[in-house]
Enzyme design. Structure first.
Site, PDB file in Angstrom:
ATOM      1  N   GLU A 162       0.819  -1.213   0.000  1.00  0.00           N
ATOM      2  CA  GLU A 162       0.000   0.000   0.000  1.00  0.00           C
ATOM      3  C   GLU A 162       0.852   1.263   0.000  1.00  0.00           C
ATOM      4  O   GLU A 162       0.482   2.274  -0.599  1.00  0.00           O
ATOM      5  CB  GLU A 162      -0.950  -0.024   1.198  1.00  0.00           C
ATOM      6  CG  GLU A 162      -2.028  -1.093   1.041  1.00  0.00           C
ATOM      7  CD  GLU A 162      -2.977  -1.175   2.212  1.00  0.00           C
ATOM      8  OE1 GLU A 162      -4.183  -0.965   2.011  1.00  0.00           O
ATOM      9  OE2 GLU A 162      -2.514  -1.459   3.332  1.00  0.00           O
ATOM     10  N   GLU A 165      -4.068  -9.530   3.652  1.00  0.00           N
ATOM     11  CA  GLU A 165      -4.798  -9.169   4.863  1.00  0.00           C
ATOM     12  C   GLU A 165      -5.994 -10.070   5.155  1.00  0.00           C
ATOM     13  O   GLU A 165      -6.262 -10.405   6.320  1.00  0.00           O
ATOM     14  CB  GLU A 165      -5.261  -7.702   4.786  1.00  0.00           C
ATOM     15  CG  GLU A 165      -4.165  -6.686   5.032  1.00  0.00           C
ATOM     16  CD  GLU A 165      -3.386  -6.301   3.788  1.00  0.00           C
ATOM     17  OE1 GLU A 165      -2.640  -5.308   3.827  1.00  0.00           O
ATOM     18  OE2 GLU A 165      -3.515  -7.016   2.755  1.00  0.00           O
TER      19      GLU A 165
END
Length: 270
Positions: A133, A153
Site C-alpha cells: 500500500e 490481509e
C-alpha cells in the site's frame, strides 16, 4: 550505490539523526528514504510511521522528489532484498477498533501520495500488505524480477485498509485487483510489469540508478510546473477543465515559462 553530495539549496535539511526505522540521504532536488528494519523484513511499525510523517512534513515545506526503497540484497551474505513485508503483526494483533478508526497507516500513506513533488518507489523482494500500500501511494514504481506484491490481509482476518481497495483498482483494474485483495494472489515482478503496476524491471544492482535516472528526468522539468501538474492530475473529474485553465493561468505568469521558452527558441535557431 553511493549518492553524490551537492551544495545546499535553501540550507534546509531534514534532521534524521534520531531515526531508527529509516535511513535518509538528501540532495538539493531529491530525498532518498530507505526503510531500515531488516531483521523484521522492514515491517511497518509505529516508529516507522512517525518517521515517515517527519519526512512528509519536511517535503511539504521544502518540496523535492522522494525516492523510497527497502533493504537491498546482499549476495555475499546470502540475504535477499526486501521493500516491506507489511505491518508489524505483533503490534497489529494488539490493535482494536479505535486503532483502526485512527487510520494509522492510511493517514501517512495518503500524506505520501499528496506530497507536492513526485514519489518514486524502488521495489525489490517482498512488498506485501502495508508495504504494498505504501508502494501504491507512489507516483512511479520501479521493480526487480524478484519483486512480489500482494495484500494478504484477508488471510489474517482483516482487510487492506490503507489504500489498496481503491488505489490498486485504479492502477491495475478491477479484475486483477480483486485477485490480489480477495483471493490472496501475489504478483511477480514480470506480472507487475505486464499489469502496469511498475513502469520497468531492472536488475537489483541497477535499481537505485534507475530511480535516480527517473528523478533526474523530473528534475530537468520546471519544478513549479511539475508540482501544479501533479496537483491537477489528482483533482476530481468534475473540477476539470476549470482547474486546468486556472492552473495554466498561474504558470503562464511564471518567470520559468518565459525563460524556458526563450531558451527553446534560441536552441531552435542554431
Amino acid at each position: 550505490m553511493a549518492e553524490p553530495e551537492t551544495a545546499d539549496d535553501d540550507g534546509a535539511r531534514l534532521d534524521a539523526s534520531g531515526f531508527t526505522a529509516l535511513r535518509v540521504t538528501e540532495r538539493d532536488d531529491r530525498l532518498h528514504v530507505q526503510l531500515d528494519r531488516p531483521a523484521v523484513r522492514n515491517a511497518i511499525d509505529a516508529a516507522m510511521v512517525e518517521e515517515l510523517h517527519a519526512v512528509c512534513a519536511h517535503l511539504e515545506a521544502h518540496p523535492k522528489v522522494l525516492i523510497l526503497s527497502g533493504t537491498p540484497a546482499d549476495p555475499a551474505a546470502g540475504a535477499k532484498g526486501v521493500f516491506a513485508s507489511g505491518a508489524d503483526i505483533a503490534q497489529l494483533r494488539e490493535r482494536r477498533r479505535d486503532d483502526a478508526l485512527a487510520g494509522i497507516n492510511s493517514t501517512v500513506f495518503d500524506r505520501v501520495a499528496r506530497l507536492p513533488m513526485p514519489v518514486i518507489a524502488a521495489l525489490e523482494g517482498y512488498a506485501l500488505g502495508g508495504g504494498a500500500e505504501l508502494a501504491y501511494a507512489a507516483d512511479f514504481r520501479i521493480g526487480t524480477p524478484s519483486l512480489r506484491v500482494g495484500n494478504p490481509e484477508t488471510g489474517l482476518g482483516i482487510m487492506a485498509a490503507a489504500g489498496a481497495t481503491w488505489r490498486l483498482r485504479e492502477l491495475v483494474g478491477e479484475p486483477l485487483a480483486k485477485q490480489v485483495l480477495l483471493a490472496g494472489r501475489v504478483l511477480t515482478g514480470p506480472e507487475c510489469l505486464d499489469a502496469g503496476l511498475v513502469s520497468e524491471l531492472v536488475e537489483p544492482e541497477a535499481l537505485l540508478d534507475a530511480a535516480n535516472a527517473l528523478a533526474d528526468r523530473i528534475a530537468a522539468q520546471d519544478p513549479l510546473a511539475v508540482r501544479i501538474s501533479k496537483a491537477v492530475f489528482h483533482t476530481p473529474r468534475e473540477a476539470h477543465p476549470l482547474i486546468d485553465t486556472l492552473a495554466q493561468g498561474i504558470l503562464f505568469e511564471s518567470q520559468a515559462k518565459f525563460d524556458r521558452m526563450q531558451q527553446f527558441l534560441e536552441r531552435k535557431k542554431k
